[in-house]
Design an enzyme around this catalytic site. Structure first.
Site, mmCIF file in Angstrom:
data_model
loop_
_atom_site.group_PDB
_atom_site.id
_atom_site.type_symbol
_atom_site.label_atom_id
_atom_site.label_comp_id
_atom_site.label_asym_id
_atom_site.label_seq_id
_atom_site.Cartn_x
_atom_site.Cartn_y
_atom_site.Cartn_z
ATOM 1 N N HIS A 182 0.811 -1.214 0.000
ATOM 2 C CA HIS A 182 0.000 0.000 0.000
ATOM 3 C C HIS A 182 0.848 1.269 0.000
ATOM 4 C CE1 HIS A 182 -4.216 1.602 1.128
ATOM 5 N NE2 HIS A 182 -4.224 1.097 -0.091
ATOM 6 N N HIS A 217 -3.131 2.187 12.453
ATOM 7 C CA HIS A 217 -2.623 1.509 11.245
ATOM 8 C C HIS A 217 -3.141 0.068 11.288
ATOM 9 C CE1 HIS A 217 -0.113 0.680 7.868
ATOM 10 N NE2 HIS A 217 1.091 0.726 8.403
ATOM 11 N N ILE A 251 -14.050 5.388 15.561
ATOM 12 C CA ILE A 251 -14.585 4.048 15.324
ATOM 13 C C ILE A 251 -13.570 3.327 14.437
ATOM 14 C CG2 ILE A 251 -16.579 2.723 14.528
ATOM 15 C CD1 ILE A 251 -17.224 4.802 16.775
ATOM 16 N N MET A 252 -12.944 2.304 15.003
ATOM 17 C CA MET A 252 -11.845 1.648 14.295
ATOM 18 C C MET A 252 -12.340 0.896 13.060
ATOM 19 S SD MET A 252 -9.328 2.738 15.664
ATOM 20 C CE MET A 252 -8.811 3.574 17.133
ATOM 21 N N GLY A 253 -11.545 0.994 12.000
ATOM 22 C CA GLY A 253 -11.946 0.337 10.748
ATOM 23 C C GLY A 253 -12.652 1.293 9.798
ATOM 24 N N PHE A 254 -12.719 2.573 10.177
ATOM 25 C CA PHE A 254 -13.327 3.592 9.310
ATOM 26 C C PHE A 254 -12.330 4.703 9.037
ATOM 27 C CE2 PHE A 254 -16.860 1.342 10.930
ATOM 28 C CZ PHE A 254 -17.800 1.371 9.908
ATOM 29 N N HIS A 256 -9.665 6.884 6.218
ATOM 30 C CA HIS A 256 -8.366 6.585 5.615
ATOM 31 C C HIS A 256 -7.692 7.890 5.236
ATOM 32 C CE1 HIS A 256 -5.327 4.785 3.018
ATOM 33 N NE2 HIS A 256 -5.570 3.692 3.695
ATOM 34 N N ARG A 265 -10.451 -2.047 -1.421
ATOM 35 C CA ARG A 265 -10.241 -3.398 -0.893
ATOM 36 C C ARG A 265 -11.396 -3.836 -0.001
ATOM 37 N NH1 ARG A 265 -4.804 -1.809 2.034
ATOM 38 N NH2 ARG A 265 -6.312 -0.237 2.749
ATOM 39 N N ASP A 307 -9.547 -2.911 7.055
ATOM 40 C CA ASP A 307 -9.467 -3.575 8.352
ATOM 41 C C ASP A 307 -10.818 -3.980 8.932
ATOM 42 O OD1 ASP A 307 -6.667 -3.583 8.669
ATOM 43 O OD2 ASP A 307 -6.725 -1.438 9.055
ATOM 44 N N ARG A 332 2.130 -8.266 4.481
ATOM 45 C CA ARG A 332 2.772 -6.990 4.156
ATOM 46 C C ARG A 332 4.300 -7.109 4.080
ATOM 47 N NH1 ARG A 332 0.845 -1.729 4.218
ATOM 48 N NH2 ARG A 332 -1.029 -2.695 3.355
ATOM 49 N N ARG A 351 16.225 12.142 5.694
ATOM 50 C CA ARG A 351 16.527 12.984 6.847
ATOM 51 C C ARG A 351 15.879 14.342 6.615
ATOM 52 N NH1 ARG A 351 17.018 16.865 10.297
ATOM 53 N NH2 ARG A 351 18.747 16.723 11.782
HETATM 54 N N1 COA Z 1 -14.209 7.410 13.457
HETATM 55 C C1 COA Z 1 -14.793 8.603 13.734
HETATM 56 N N2 COA Z 1 -14.362 9.766 13.233
HETATM 57 C C2 COA Z 1 -13.298 9.725 12.409
HETATM 58 C C3 COA Z 1 -12.653 8.530 12.069
HETATM 59 C C4 COA Z 1 -13.153 7.346 12.633
HETATM 60 N N3 COA Z 1 -12.594 6.166 12.350
HETATM 61 N N4 COA Z 1 -11.624 8.790 11.238
HETATM 62 C C5 COA Z 1 -11.616 10.104 11.053
HETATM 63 N N5 COA Z 1 -12.623 10.672 11.754
HETATM 64 C C6 COA Z 1 -12.937 12.101 11.823
HETATM 65 C C7 COA Z 1 -11.859 12.808 12.615
HETATM 66 O O1 COA Z 1 -12.174 12.827 13.989
HETATM 67 C C8 COA Z 1 -11.892 14.174 12.004
HETATM 68 O O2 COA Z 1 -13.007 14.860 12.514
HETATM 69 P P1 COA Z 1 -12.914 16.447 12.806
HETATM 70 O O3 COA Z 1 -12.642 17.076 11.461
HETATM 71 O O4 COA Z 1 -14.224 16.752 13.379
HETATM 72 O O5 COA Z 1 -11.761 16.612 13.747
HETATM 73 C C9 COA Z 1 -12.160 13.885 10.526
HETATM 74 O O6 COA Z 1 -12.833 12.622 10.491
HETATM 75 C C10 COA Z 1 -10.907 13.807 9.678
HETATM 76 O O7 COA Z 1 -10.047 12.842 10.231
HETATM 77 P P2 COA Z 1 -8.469 12.950 10.315
HETATM 78 O O8 COA Z 1 -8.036 12.490 11.678
HETATM 79 O O9 COA Z 1 -7.973 14.262 9.836
HETATM 80 O O10 COA Z 1 -8.042 11.877 9.248
HETATM 81 P P3 COA Z 1 -6.585 11.326 9.073
HETATM 82 O O11 COA Z 1 -6.319 11.303 7.622
HETATM 83 O O12 COA Z 1 -5.566 11.994 9.924
HETATM 84 O O13 COA Z 1 -6.752 9.867 9.690
HETATM 85 C C11 COA Z 1 -7.049 7.628 10.028
HETATM 86 C C12 COA Z 1 -6.875 8.728 8.986
HETATM 87 C C13 COA Z 1 -7.053 6.286 9.328
HETATM 88 C C14 COA Z 1 -5.887 7.649 11.019
HETATM 89 C C15 COA Z 1 -8.374 7.855 10.784
HETATM 90 O O14 COA Z 1 -9.457 7.823 9.867
HETATM 91 C C16 COA Z 1 -8.603 6.858 11.886
HETATM 92 O O15 COA Z 1 -8.100 7.055 12.995
HETATM 93 N N6 COA Z 1 -9.338 5.751 11.618
HETATM 94 C C17 COA Z 1 -9.532 4.718 12.590
HETATM 95 C C18 COA Z 1 -8.340 3.774 12.613
HETATM 96 C C19 COA Z 1 -8.269 2.901 11.401
HETATM 97 O O16 COA Z 1 -9.268 2.313 10.985
HETATM 98 N N7 COA Z 1 -7.062 2.772 10.858
HETATM 99 C C20 COA Z 1 -6.800 1.923 9.722
HETATM 100 C C21 COA Z 1 -6.465 2.756 8.528
HETATM 101 S S1 COA Z 1 -6.325 1.737 7.077
#
Ligand code: COA
Length: 370
Positions: A182, A217, A251-254, A256, A265, A307, A332, A351
């Protein structure tokens, strides 16, 4: 100018994958993920990533034979695995296993290439994990040379000690294809940073395992399962998710970092989870996952990432929750290795700079005067 989390920054060049590229979507060396998930196997994909081309029949047969011959960890490593506590997280077991193997079968020694080490890790990570698991949980010193010629089949046989069921084996195989690569995600970038110092591939993979472990992640598949396990019906899940959203919890799994309109995927792994649930005659758990998906779309317009339904699929395969992220590691490792090899082939030390936010220069205060 600084960018929090390096968001949107192009941090290097790669010929390995595209992620969400207009007109291409997710591709591995130019091949679309949808085609790979439908027609290929994980072994073909690992070969494609590590050796830069899809194998022909003869090459694939030889590759699968080679992987099968590499399943057994060295006895010194098994001894170390026996010392790890039953309470260790399986990700710690793999990180440790990677380090120990690195001191027994060093990078560059005896003409050992990074590609050969990648194959060895892919072939033996499942063995390390399940050797430790079965020793700690059942007091058995298992034979890890299963002779199974697929990574999915090898893992399931070691886990269940039985002939892997074809549907579960193919579902796991497809998930391994989806998880294989990825682009510049956190763990791959960590592996490239380590490689850029000219360190060995084991150090790069150990660092990548550490990065993958976190719930933002790879750890999200485990975290999604733990979340959904709290609910015993779709209605209870809906209420619980609404409460979590009101409390501004993740909420985990949501979500990106790159895919804002959905992870390609996700639908693929979801269809396998659904098929397994339906064929098992019990869709209770699947229905809860699906309700959570619906609530998140309705309330936040948010899509699942890989995920989320990978967690459903792995649970239905009978894989313990704490092994979800380690399964991701096994897959991976092929992508990490491709990046290690690519980084080495055209290396420049990674760096970057930081924007300083600390105090202005000031006079040192003697210890006795503080
Ligand atoms: N559940 C609820 N709200 C979520 C969310 C989630 N899984 N993911 C993002 N949001 C919200 C954030 O709180 C933020 O809200 P705000 O604007 O009110 O502060 C907005 O959506 C934007 O999120 P941001 O944190 O800027 O996105 P990012 O690009 O930094 O983060 C992830 C991407 C993957 C880290 C993030 O979506 C996340 O933590 N997801 C859950 C963990 C996960 O499933 N990881 C696997 C990735 S493949």
């Amino acid at each position: 100018m600084t960018t929090a989390g390096l968001e949107g920054l192009i941090a290097g060049r790669t010929a390995i994958a595209t992620v969400g590229k207009a007109g291409a979507g997710l591709t591995y060396r130019g091949y679309r993920i949808e085609d790979l998930a439908e027609h290929s196997t994980f072994e073909e994909v690992a070969y494609l990533l590590i050796y830069n081309q899809l194998p022909n029949e003869e090459q694939l047969t030889a590759y699968k034979k080679r992987l099968t011959e590499m399943q057994e960890p060295p006895s010194e490593l098994k001894t170390v695995l026996e010392q790890l506590p039953a309470t260790a997280h399986p990700m710690d077991v793999l990180r440790t296993g990677c380090s120990v193997l690195g001191s027994l079968e060093s990078d560059g020694e005896g003409g050992r290439t990074q590609a050969a080490i990648a194959d060895r890790l892919i072939a033996s990570f499942g063995s390390m994990l399940l050797y430790w698991y079965r020793f700690k949980n059942r007091g058995e010193r298992i034979e890890t040379n299963t002779g199974e010629d697929t990574i999915a089949g090898h893992f399931l046989r070691l886990l269940t000690d039985a002939e892997p069921e074809p549907l579960k084996k193919r579902a796991l195989d497809v998930s391994l294809i989806l998880y294989a690569e990825h682009e510049f995600n956190a763990s791959t970038f960590a592996a490239r940073v380590v490689t850029s110092t000219l360190a060995d591939i084991y150090s790069a993979v150990a660092a990548a395992i550490g990065a993958l472990r976190g719930p933002l992640h790879g750890g999200a598949n485990e975290a999604a399962m733990e979340l959904v396990s709290q609910f015993d019906s779709p209605a209870v899940a809906e209420k619980g998710i609404l409460q979590m959203l009101a409390a501004k919890r993740l909420i985990m799994g949501f979500g990106h970092r790159v895919y804002k309109n959905g992870d390609p995927r996700s639908a693929i792994v979801k269809s396998w989870a659904q098929r397994m649930a339906e064929e098992s005659g019990n869709t209770d758990l699947y229905d809860i996952f699906e309700r959570v998906e619906q609530v998140m779309m309705r309330e936040k317009g948010m899509h699942t990432n890989l995920d989320f339904f990978a967690a459903t699929a792995y649970h239905l395969c009978g894989i313990p929750t704490q092994m979800f992220t380690p399964v991701f590691v096994i897959s991976r490792t092929s992508g990490w290795a491709a990046h290690v090899i690519e980084q080495r082939s055209d290396n420049r030390l990674i760096r970057p700079l930081a924007e300083y936010t600390g105090p202005e220069p000031r006079d040192y205060v003697q210890l006795s005067e503080r």
